[in-house]
Design a protein around this motif. Sequence first.
Motif, PDB file in Angstrom:
ATOM      1  N   LEU A   1       0.869  -1.177   0.000  1.00  0.00           N
ATOM      2  CA  LEU A   1       0.000   0.000   0.000  1.00  0.00           C
ATOM      3  C   LEU A   1       0.909   1.231   0.000  1.00  0.00           C
ATOM      4  CD1 LEU A   1      -2.415  -1.084   2.896  1.00  0.00           C
ATOM      5  CD2 LEU A   1      -2.321  -1.893   0.511  1.00  0.00           C
ATOM      6  N   VAL A   2       0.627   2.164  -0.889  1.00  0.00           N
ATOM      7  CA  VAL A   2       1.468   3.365  -0.986  1.00  0.00           C
ATOM      8  C   VAL A   2       0.614   4.608  -0.734  1.00  0.00           C
ATOM      9  CG1 VAL A   2       3.116   4.648  -2.403  1.00  0.00           C
ATOM     10  CG2 VAL A   2       2.885   2.171  -2.717  1.00  0.00           C
ATOM     11  N   PRO A   3       0.610   5.114   0.521  1.00  0.00           N
ATOM     12  CA  PRO A   3      -0.091   6.378   0.751  1.00  0.00           C
ATOM     13  C   PRO A   3       0.646   7.494   0.018  1.00  0.00           C
ATOM     14  CG  PRO A   3       1.045   5.671   2.763  1.00  0.00           C
ATOM     15  CD  PRO A   3       1.219   4.575   1.743  1.00  0.00           C
ATOM     16  N   ALA A   4      -0.064   8.173  -0.891  1.00  0.00           N
ATOM     17  CA  ALA A   4       0.572   9.192  -1.747  1.00  0.00           C
ATOM     18  C   ALA A   4      -0.358  10.381  -1.917  1.00  0.00           C
ATOM     19  CB  ALA A   4       0.905   8.572  -3.112  1.00  0.00           C
ATOM     20  N   ALA A   5      -1.253  10.580  -0.945  1.00  0.00           N
ATOM     21  CA  ALA A   5      -2.283  11.612  -1.104  1.00  0.00           C
ATOM     22  C   ALA A   5      -1.991  12.882  -0.317  1.00  0.00           C
ATOM     23  CB  ALA A   5      -3.646  11.049  -0.696  1.00  0.00           C
TER      24      ALA A   5
ATOM     25  N   VAL B   1      -1.052  -0.985  -4.351  1.00  0.00           N
ATOM     26  CA  VAL B   1      -2.258  -0.159  -4.238  1.00  0.00           C
ATOM     27  C   VAL B   1      -1.813   1.247  -3.838  1.00  0.00           C
ATOM     28  CG1 VAL B   1      -4.517   0.169  -3.160  1.00  0.00           C
ATOM     29  CG2 VAL B   1      -3.578  -2.164  -3.415  1.00  0.00           C
ATOM     30  N   VAL B   2      -2.056   2.213  -4.708  1.00  0.00           N
ATOM     31  CA  VAL B   2      -1.681   3.603  -4.426  1.00  0.00           C
ATOM     32  C   VAL B   2      -2.918   4.366  -3.957  1.00  0.00           C
ATOM     33  CG1 VAL B   2      -0.840   5.775  -5.428  1.00  0.00           C
ATOM     34  CG2 VAL B   2       0.187   3.599  -6.129  1.00  0.00           C
ATOM     35  N   ALA B   3      -2.782   5.064  -2.818  1.00  0.00           N
ATOM     36  CA  ALA B   3      -3.827   6.011  -2.385  1.00  0.00           C
ATOM     37  C   ALA B   3      -3.419   7.371  -2.919  1.00  0.00           C
ATOM     38  CB  ALA B   3      -3.947   6.029  -0.869  1.00  0.00           C
ATOM     39  N   ALA B   4      -4.085   7.816  -3.973  1.00  0.00           N
ATOM     40  CA  ALA B   4      -3.676   9.015  -4.718  1.00  0.00           C
ATOM     41  C   ALA B   4      -4.492  10.234  -4.277  1.00  0.00           C
ATOM     42  CB  ALA B   4      -3.893   8.771  -6.211  1.00  0.00           C
ATOM     43  N   PRO B   5      -3.963  11.428  -4.536  1.00  0.00           N
ATOM     44  CA  PRO B   5      -4.810  12.612  -4.355  1.00  0.00           C
ATOM     45  C   PRO B   5      -6.067  12.395  -5.199  1.00  0.00           C
ATOM     46  CG  PRO B   5      -2.539  13.243  -4.872  1.00  0.00           C
ATOM     47  CD  PRO B   5      -2.630  11.762  -5.078  1.00  0.00           C
ATOM     48  N   PRO B   6      -7.277  12.605  -4.615  1.00  0.00           N
ATOM     49  CA  PRO B   6      -8.509  12.212  -5.308  1.00  0.00           C
ATOM     50  C   PRO B   6      -8.641  12.749  -6.734  1.00  0.00           C
ATOM     51  CG  PRO B   6      -8.970  12.805  -3.041  1.00  0.00           C
ATOM     52  CD  PRO B   6      -7.515  13.086  -3.259  1.00  0.00           C
ATOM     53  N   GLN B   7      -8.120  13.980  -6.979  1.00  0.00           N
ATOM     54  CA  GLN B   7      -8.263  14.574  -8.319  1.00  0.00           C
ATOM     55  C   GLN B   7      -7.180  14.090  -9.284  1.00  0.00           C
ATOM     56  OE1 GLN B   7      -7.172  15.933  -5.614  1.00  0.00           O
ATOM     57  NE2 GLN B   7      -5.357  17.160  -6.061  1.00  0.00           N
ATOM     58  N   ALA B   8      -6.221  13.302  -8.772  1.00  0.00           N
ATOM     59  CA  ALA B   8      -5.062  12.937  -9.610  1.00  0.00           C
ATOM     60  C   ALA B   8      -5.034  11.457  -9.969  1.00  0.00           C
ATOM     61  CB  ALA B   8      -3.775  13.322  -8.885  1.00  0.00           C
TER      62      ALA B   8
ATOM     63  N   ALA C   1      -2.178  -5.446 -11.729  1.00  0.00           N
ATOM     64  CA  ALA C   1      -1.209  -5.484 -10.623  1.00  0.00           C
ATOM     65  C   ALA C   1      -1.215  -4.159  -9.850  1.00  0.00           C
ATOM     66  CB  ALA C   1       0.186  -5.769 -11.162  1.00  0.00           C
ATOM     67  N   LEU C   2      -1.706  -3.091 -10.498  1.00  0.00           N
ATOM     68  CA  LEU C   2      -1.801  -1.774  -9.855  1.00  0.00           C
ATOM     69  C   LEU C   2      -3.260  -1.409  -9.636  1.00  0.00           C
ATOM     70  CD1 LEU C   2      -0.648   1.054  -9.006  1.00  0.00           C
ATOM     71  CD2 LEU C   2      -0.883   1.713 -11.418  1.00  0.00           C
ATOM     72  N   THR C   3      -3.564  -0.942  -8.423  1.00  0.00           N
ATOM     73  CA  THR C   3      -4.884  -0.360  -8.145  1.00  0.00           C
ATOM     74  C   THR C   3      -4.642   1.044  -7.606  1.00  0.00           C
ATOM     75  OG1 THR C   3      -5.668  -2.543  -7.467  1.00  0.00           O
ATOM     76  CG2 THR C   3      -7.075  -0.678  -6.904  1.00  0.00           C
ATOM     77  N   VAL C   4      -5.432   2.006  -8.070  1.00  0.00           N
ATOM     78  CA  VAL C   4      -5.330   3.375  -7.545  1.00  0.00           C
ATOM     79  C   VAL C   4      -6.662   3.725  -6.892  1.00  0.00           C
ATOM     80  CG1 VAL C   4      -4.873   5.801  -8.076  1.00  0.00           C
ATOM     81  CG2 VAL C   4      -3.674   4.007  -9.344  1.00  0.00           C
TER      82      VAL C   4
ATOM     83  N   VAL D   1      -4.296   5.068   4.094  1.00  0.00           N
ATOM     84  CA  VAL D   1      -3.906   3.656   4.220  1.00  0.00           C
ATOM     85  C   VAL D   1      -5.163   2.786   4.364  1.00  0.00           C
ATOM     86  CG1 VAL D   1      -2.663   1.969   5.635  1.00  0.00           C
ATOM     87  CG2 VAL D   1      -1.639   4.206   5.179  1.00  0.00           C
ATOM     88  N   ALA D   2      -6.127   3.260   5.139  1.00  0.00           N
ATOM     89  CA  ALA D   2      -7.366   2.479   5.323  1.00  0.00           C
ATOM     90  C   ALA D   2      -8.072   2.268   3.982  1.00  0.00           C
ATOM     91  CB  ALA D   2      -8.288   3.193   6.313  1.00  0.00           C
TER      92      ALA D   2
END
Length: 232
Positions: free
Chosen positions: A7-11, A51-58, A74-77, A88-89
């Motif tokens: 999990l990659v928090p990126a937001a 799994v990337v948690a992205a800024p919602p608009q990005a 293999a990737l989920t955003v 993360v949740a």
Amino acid sequence: MRDAVVLVPAAGRGERLGPGAPKALRSLAGEPLLVHAVRRLVASQSVAQVVVAAPPQARDDVLHLLAPVIAPPALTVVPGGQTRQASVAAALAVVPDDIDIVLVHDAARALVPVELVDRVAAAVRAGHDAVIPVLPVVDTVKRVDAHGYVTGTVDRAPLRAVQTPQGFRHQVLRRAYHEVGESEQGQVTDDAGLVERLGIRVYTVPGSPHAMKITHPSDLQVAESLLTGVAG
Ligand code: C5P
């Protein structure tokens, strides 16, 4: 063995970096921090999915930027939340039930060495419920009151600075996130902190100076010289 989901928090907005794009999309040596981080994660033989948690608009930008490195399925955003914990949740919610090992890695730790990812995953695979990479604290640490006066010196020998990726048995991280109340949002600064509250022992492995978190503008310069050193 590719048996882990990361999990990659990126937001995060990255306000301490100054005005500009969300932190994970800021450029380091011509590429966004997130791309550096994910490229290193997928180079690990332990990582099956990201799994990337992205800024919602990005969300679409993130899919596009990561296309040379990893793509669905293999990737989920997913859209990130207001706090790191909420991001993360949101990412954890889409991890398939049959996955046993979950790593959590900050996009801001863009130069994480592949060996560190493997070391953390291997320790979970070996039977530890929760694993964190740590470094000894090198500075002297003091307590300071609200007026700026020193009230004591802390023995630094048992202290450690904590990095990511942190690794967990999937069900343990699920339970930790399930049992944390809304009122506790934001009170812990890492995922292992939630697991500790369950009374579960957290194991440490050696971290790496390259897994530094990019927070301030000067960190970008440090990271750039590390990158040149690594490449050269
Ligand atoms: O702000 P900080 O540097 O502690 O953020 C650590 C990581 O958590 C960063 O990768 C950031 O993008 C992420 N984060 C997030 N959602 C937030 C805040 C931070 O995914 N709301």
